[in-house]
Design a protein around this motif. Sequence first.
Motif, PDB file in Angstrom:
ATOM      1  N   LEU A  51      -4.706   5.426  -5.277  1.00  0.00           N
ATOM      2  CA  LEU A  51      -4.349   4.903  -6.585  1.00  0.00           C
ATOM      3  C   LEU A  51      -5.415   5.329  -7.591  1.00  0.00           C
ATOM      4  CD1 LEU A  51      -3.200   1.242  -5.744  1.00  0.00           C
ATOM      5  CD2 LEU A  51      -1.820   3.317  -5.862  1.00  0.00           C
ATOM      6  N   LYS A  52      -5.044   5.402  -8.864  1.00  0.00           N
ATOM      7  CA  LYS A  52      -6.007   5.831  -9.876  1.00  0.00           C
ATOM      8  C   LYS A  52      -7.061   4.759 -10.165  1.00  0.00           C
ATOM      9  CE  LYS A  52      -3.579   9.423 -12.450  1.00  0.00           C
ATOM     10  NZ  LYS A  52      -3.248   9.932 -13.805  1.00  0.00           N
ATOM     11  N   GLY A  53      -6.654   3.500 -10.048  1.00  0.00           N
ATOM     12  CA  GLY A  53      -7.608   2.422 -10.338  1.00  0.00           C
ATOM     13  C   GLY A  53      -7.335   1.206  -9.484  1.00  0.00           C
ATOM     14  N   GLU A  54      -7.544   1.343  -8.167  1.00  0.00           N
ATOM     15  CA  GLU A  54      -7.230   0.242  -7.253  1.00  0.00           C
ATOM     16  C   GLU A  54      -8.048  -1.009  -7.592  1.00  0.00           C
ATOM     17  OE1 GLU A  54      -7.628  -0.790  -2.509  1.00  0.00           O
ATOM     18  OE2 GLU A  54      -6.917   1.226  -3.069  1.00  0.00           O
ATOM     19  N   LYS A  55      -7.356  -2.160  -7.654  1.00  0.00           N
ATOM     20  CA  LYS A  55      -8.003  -3.429  -7.978  1.00  0.00           C
ATOM     21  C   LYS A  55      -7.911  -4.455  -6.854  1.00  0.00           C
ATOM     22  CE  LYS A  55      -9.334  -2.373 -12.133  1.00  0.00           C
ATOM     23  NZ  LYS A  55     -10.774  -2.280 -12.460  1.00  0.00           N
ATOM     24  N   TRP A  56      -6.900  -4.324  -6.022  1.00  0.00           N
ATOM     25  CA  TRP A  56      -6.746  -5.278  -4.919  1.00  0.00           C
ATOM     26  C   TRP A  56      -5.973  -4.615  -3.803  1.00  0.00           C
ATOM     27  CZ3 TRP A  56      -2.250  -7.152  -2.620  1.00  0.00           C
ATOM     28  CH2 TRP A  56      -2.429  -8.194  -1.690  1.00  0.00           C
ATOM     29  N   ARG A  57      -6.347  -4.973  -2.565  1.00  0.00           N
ATOM     30  CA  ARG A  57      -5.615  -4.503  -1.389  1.00  0.00           C
ATOM     31  C   ARG A  57      -5.552  -5.643  -0.386  1.00  0.00           C
ATOM     32  NH1 ARG A  57      -6.665   1.040   2.021  1.00  0.00           N
ATOM     33  NH2 ARG A  57      -6.907   1.807  -0.136  1.00  0.00           N
ATOM     34  N   GLY A  58      -4.386  -5.838   0.198  1.00  0.00           N
ATOM     35  CA  GLY A  58      -4.221  -6.912   1.161  1.00  0.00           C
ATOM     36  C   GLY A  58      -3.144  -6.579   2.175  1.00  0.00           C
ATOM     37  N   GLU A  59      -2.936  -7.537   3.086  1.00  0.00           N
ATOM     38  CA  GLU A  59      -1.957  -7.332   4.143  1.00  0.00           C
ATOM     39  C   GLU A  59      -0.540  -7.526   3.614  1.00  0.00           C
ATOM     40  OE1 GLU A  59      -3.873 -10.316   6.636  1.00  0.00           O
ATOM     41  OE2 GLU A  59      -4.109  -8.773   8.166  1.00  0.00           O
ATOM     42  N   ILE A  60       0.390  -6.815   4.229  1.00  0.00           N
ATOM     43  CA  ILE A  60       1.799  -6.959   3.876  1.00  0.00           C
ATOM     44  C   ILE A  60       2.287  -8.330   4.337  1.00  0.00           C
ATOM     45  CG2 ILE A  60       4.123  -6.079   4.344  1.00  0.00           C
ATOM     46  CD1 ILE A  60       2.818  -3.281   4.636  1.00  0.00           C
ATOM     47  N   ASN A  61       3.020  -8.996   3.461  1.00  0.00           N
ATOM     48  CA  ASN A  61       3.471 -10.342   3.763  1.00  0.00           C
ATOM     49  C   ASN A  61       4.853 -10.388   4.417  1.00  0.00           C
ATOM     50  OD1 ASN A  61       5.369 -12.571   2.093  1.00  0.00           O
ATOM     51  ND2 ASN A  61       3.740 -13.398   3.355  1.00  0.00           N
ATOM     52  N   ASP A  62       5.741  -9.510   3.938  1.00  0.00           N
ATOM     53  CA  ASP A  62       7.114  -9.564   4.433  1.00  0.00           C
ATOM     54  C   ASP A  62       7.828  -8.260   4.055  1.00  0.00           C
ATOM     55  OD1 ASP A  62       9.378 -10.534   5.615  1.00  0.00           O
ATOM     56  OD2 ASP A  62       9.933 -11.897   3.985  1.00  0.00           O
ATOM     57  N   TYR A  63       8.942  -8.022   4.663  1.00  0.00           N
ATOM     58  CA  TYR A  63       9.770  -6.873   4.283  1.00  0.00           C
ATOM     59  C   TYR A  63      11.209  -7.132   4.716  1.00  0.00           C
ATOM     60  CZ  TYR A  63      10.166  -5.209   9.099  1.00  0.00           C
ATOM     61  OH  TYR A  63      10.477  -5.102  10.432  1.00  0.00           O
ATOM     62  N   GLU A  64      12.117  -6.407   4.106  1.00  0.00           N
ATOM     63  CA  GLU A  64      13.516  -6.519   4.515  1.00  0.00           C
ATOM     64  C   GLU A  64      14.229  -5.198   4.236  1.00  0.00           C
ATOM     65  OE1 GLU A  64      15.087  -8.607   0.352  1.00  0.00           O
ATOM     66  OE2 GLU A  64      15.037  -9.757   2.215  1.00  0.00           O
ATOM     67  N   VAL A  65      15.141  -4.866   5.098  1.00  0.00           N
ATOM     68  CA  VAL A  65      15.956  -3.671   4.928  1.00  0.00           C
ATOM     69  C   VAL A  65      17.170  -4.050   4.093  1.00  0.00           C
ATOM     70  CG1 VAL A  65      17.292  -1.889   6.091  1.00  0.00           C
ATOM     71  CG2 VAL A  65      15.165  -2.715   7.115  1.00  0.00           C
ATOM     72  N   ASP A  66      17.447  -3.261   3.084  1.00  0.00           N
ATOM     73  CA  ASP A  66      18.559  -3.549   2.183  1.00  0.00           C
ATOM     74  C   ASP A  66      19.883  -3.622   2.961  1.00  0.00           C
ATOM     75  OD1 ASP A  66      19.270  -3.568  -0.889  1.00  0.00           O
ATOM     76  OD2 ASP A  66      20.792  -2.344   0.120  1.00  0.00           O
TER      77      ASP A  66
END
Length: 306
Positions: A51-66
């Motif tokens: 990213l050009k200006g990363e400010k925060w990074r964390g774990e993925i919380n959830d996901y779903e397939v459309d």
Amino acid sequence: MELEYYAILTEIGTAAITNATVLGQKVALTQFAVGDGGGNYYRPTKEMTALKGEKWRGEINDYEVDSINPDLINVKAVIPAMIGGFTIREMGLFDDNNRLIAIANTPDSVKITTDSGAVKEMEIVMELLVSNANIVSIQVNPTVSIATKEDIEKHNESVNAHKKQFNQYLRLTTQMIEKATLQRDIVIPTTGWTTVAAGGGGGVKIEITQEDVTEQMIPMVSIVYSDMNTAMECGMSTVAETITKGLRLYAEKVPGKEIHASLLLLRASGGTAGGSTDSMDIEEFYDNYVATSEDIQAVFNDVFQK
């Protein structure tokens, strides 16, 4: 017409998915990052590796397939309430080898801080279109949860919805009281009493040795029920004072027999009972450990959903 905001696979991401397809493996997405785009809007390209200006990074919380397009994945994360003070203009998904797999630009979204007085978490979502969603493995952190409106309604309908929270309040309050107080049984003797000096209101007083007591502590004396008559007969005063290494009590006259009582001491500034160094000022005790009527009402409103 070109889209103003979009998400794309990077060259690294495309190569990783192609390679995984050939080898029968999967690309493991593990982290979600956001940035301010270096301060300006830009159009992400496939060649980007960060990213050009990363400010925060964390774990993925959830996901779903459309449900309509099986190759469209909605990946979600939650930025904690205490993180903020920047404008989100870009998002990125990283794999378990810390490689930027997908990148997106977004409309300006301000992430506020706790200093603003409007503290809240922010849910972020990236829609990722891949040629075969089965090739992508997404690692989700189950300890971070997002409650939907439906989840909250179901929760509030449960009779045990806030039982755990109430027990946590109770347990925490008990721990706070134990830390800030000392309690022991004492015996008020029939010997050792002296006359109160002239002008002091008359009566008698006694000083009972308590090695770990300081004069800054706040004493509360409770007479046991079986000795209440003896205490009333001698005119035992409800006033008690702490002195250095002792407790001072007052009465109209010397008691006819020993009186058993319970002594509760509130630690205060300078109090070092039992050699403890974690004593506190009495104002701090009331500020931090004694609930106001508003605090109590707020807890019950929360527990009983009023």
